[in-house]
Design an enzyme around this catalytic site. Sequence first.
Site, mmCIF file in Angstrom:
data_model
loop_
_atom_site.group_PDB
_atom_site.id
_atom_site.type_symbol
_atom_site.label_atom_id
_atom_site.label_comp_id
_atom_site.label_asym_id
_atom_site.label_seq_id
_atom_site.Cartn_x
_atom_site.Cartn_y
_atom_site.Cartn_z
ATOM 1 N N ASN A 9 4.255 2.603 -4.160
ATOM 2 C CA ASN A 9 2.986 1.257 -4.844
ATOM 3 C C ASN A 9 2.263 2.805 -5.312
ATOM 4 O O ASN A 9 1.835 3.759 -4.991
ATOM 5 C CB ASN A 9 2.417 0.943 -3.935
ATOM 6 C CG ASN A 9 1.244 0.802 -3.836
ATOM 7 O OD1 ASN A 9 0.568 0.500 -5.101
ATOM 8 N ND2 ASN A 9 -0.120 0.485 -3.450
ATOM 9 N N TRP A 10 2.271 3.253 -6.697
ATOM 10 C CA TRP A 10 1.796 4.407 -7.956
ATOM 11 C C TRP A 10 0.382 4.469 -7.661
ATOM 12 O O TRP A 10 -0.502 5.423 -7.835
ATOM 13 C CB TRP A 10 2.134 4.268 -8.773
ATOM 14 C CG TRP A 10 3.658 4.786 -9.287
ATOM 15 C CD1 TRP A 10 4.279 5.412 -8.167
ATOM 16 C CD2 TRP A 10 4.348 5.200 -10.590
ATOM 17 N NE1 TRP A 10 5.929 6.254 -8.408
ATOM 18 C CE2 TRP A 10 5.412 5.692 -9.848
ATOM 19 C CE3 TRP A 10 4.252 4.711 -11.700
ATOM 20 C CZ2 TRP A 10 6.734 5.911 -11.213
ATOM 21 C CZ3 TRP A 10 5.113 5.539 -12.363
ATOM 22 C CH2 TRP A 10 5.912 5.869 -11.982
ATOM 23 N N LYS A 11 -1.025 3.629 -7.641
ATOM 24 C CA LYS A 11 -2.120 3.234 -7.257
ATOM 25 C C LYS A 11 -2.317 3.218 -8.223
ATOM 26 O O LYS A 11 -1.970 2.619 -9.128
ATOM 27 C CB LYS A 11 -2.679 3.783 -5.606
ATOM 28 C CG LYS A 11 -1.585 3.292 -4.782
ATOM 29 C CD LYS A 11 -2.788 4.195 -3.263
ATOM 30 C CE LYS A 11 -1.687 4.073 -2.206
ATOM 31 N NZ LYS A 11 -2.324 4.901 -0.925
ATOM 32 N N HIS A 96 -3.304 -5.792 -0.655
ATOM 33 C CA HIS A 96 -3.680 -4.537 0.464
ATOM 34 C C HIS A 96 -4.671 -3.603 1.297
ATOM 35 O O HIS A 96 -5.601 -4.157 0.546
ATOM 36 C CB HIS A 96 -2.961 -3.256 -1.301
ATOM 37 C CG HIS A 96 -2.445 -2.067 -0.003
ATOM 38 N ND1 HIS A 96 -3.426 -0.487 -0.330
ATOM 39 C CD2 HIS A 96 -1.141 -0.965 -0.694
ATOM 40 C CE1 HIS A 96 -2.621 0.043 0.409
ATOM 41 N NE2 HIS A 96 -1.948 -0.424 0.266
ATOM 42 N N GLU A 165 1.556 -1.886 7.086
ATOM 43 C CA GLU A 165 0.516 -1.103 7.180
ATOM 44 C C GLU A 165 -0.373 -0.224 7.802
ATOM 45 O O GLU A 165 -1.791 -1.206 7.688
ATOM 46 C CB GLU A 165 0.022 -0.406 5.812
ATOM 47 C CG GLU A 165 -0.605 -2.463 4.674
ATOM 48 C CD GLU A 165 -1.096 -1.874 3.909
ATOM 49 O OE1 GLU A 165 -1.685 -0.748 3.233
ATOM 50 O OE2 GLU A 165 -1.592 -2.429 3.503
ATOM 51 N N GLY A 171 -2.253 7.671 3.506
ATOM 52 C CA GLY A 171 -2.477 8.658 2.659
ATOM 53 C C GLY A 171 -3.747 9.716 3.952
ATOM 54 O O GLY A 171 -4.070 10.421 3.831
ATOM 55 N N SER A 204 2.017 6.326 5.268
ATOM 56 C CA SER A 204 2.922 7.418 5.399
ATOM 57 C C SER A 204 4.261 8.686 5.340
ATOM 58 O O SER A 204 4.187 8.941 6.051
ATOM 59 C CB SER A 204 2.024 8.833 6.018
ATOM 60 O OG SER A 204 0.676 8.968 6.274
ATOM 61 N N GLY A 225 3.382 5.568 -0.374
ATOM 62 C CA GLY A 225 2.557 5.542 -1.216
ATOM 63 C C GLY A 225 2.423 6.747 -3.056
ATOM 64 O O GLY A 225 3.233 7.051 -3.203
ATOM 65 N N GLY A 226 1.641 7.860 -1.499
ATOM 66 C CA GLY A 226 1.950 9.138 -2.409
ATOM 67 C C GLY A 226 2.946 10.018 -2.204
ATOM 68 O O GLY A 226 3.819 10.364 -3.665
#
Length: 243
Positions: A9-11, A96, A165, A171, A204, A225-226
Amino acid sequence: MRKIVIAGNWKMFKTQAETQEFLQGFLPHLEETPQGREVILCPPFTDLSVLSKTLHGSLIQLGAQNIHWEEFGAYTGEISGPMLTESGVRFVIVGHSERRQYFGETDATVNLRLRTAQRFGLTPILCVGETKQQRDAGETESLIALQLDKGLVDIDQNNLVIAYEPIWAIGTGETCEAVEANRIIGLIRSQLSNPNVSIQYGGSVKPNNIDEIMAQPEIDGVLVGGASLEPESFARIVNFHLV
């Protein structure tokens, strides 16, 4: 049979130029990816057309980060099912925690989006999870049960992915212990009518914890995510080692 589903998920990250640069570094690693792993990239809407053309015929499936429940209309800033399918999208993230927190998403609107995704042939990735306050209050199980109960009304569980999640781990660098994530995901599975729904963990997820996460028997994949923004990092996650 449950599938392994790994989604990035690149947001709100990566321009089209940055996306092309990512693919140059990432795609060669897919030669090492074992068969049977579903790999999905969920970029910003502006990157969908670029990725659709570049990824055609590759192992990677294209996902989106949102879908409106109407087919068309005066809904500024939204995107419809037909627009996504025309762009080559096959999966879409729904519910989300950031959508719930910042944009007023509710279990009712999540359900509408889930229904619409399936109506247009998309596979939704339903996100559920608790805040730190809810966890500390011992409300995790009841909250997730409520999210599932309201979110899955009239939803075909044969065309569904669920992501657990824990919001307190998104994050923050704080990760839910793999054994605890496995326990919660087992509880989620017990509430489903279809035991073969793939259930991911998200929160994370990083190269240094992916092997332990995927060693858990109830966990079928991860929503990243990141760590999905860097080619080497995401490749290590996609090509995790079973321990």
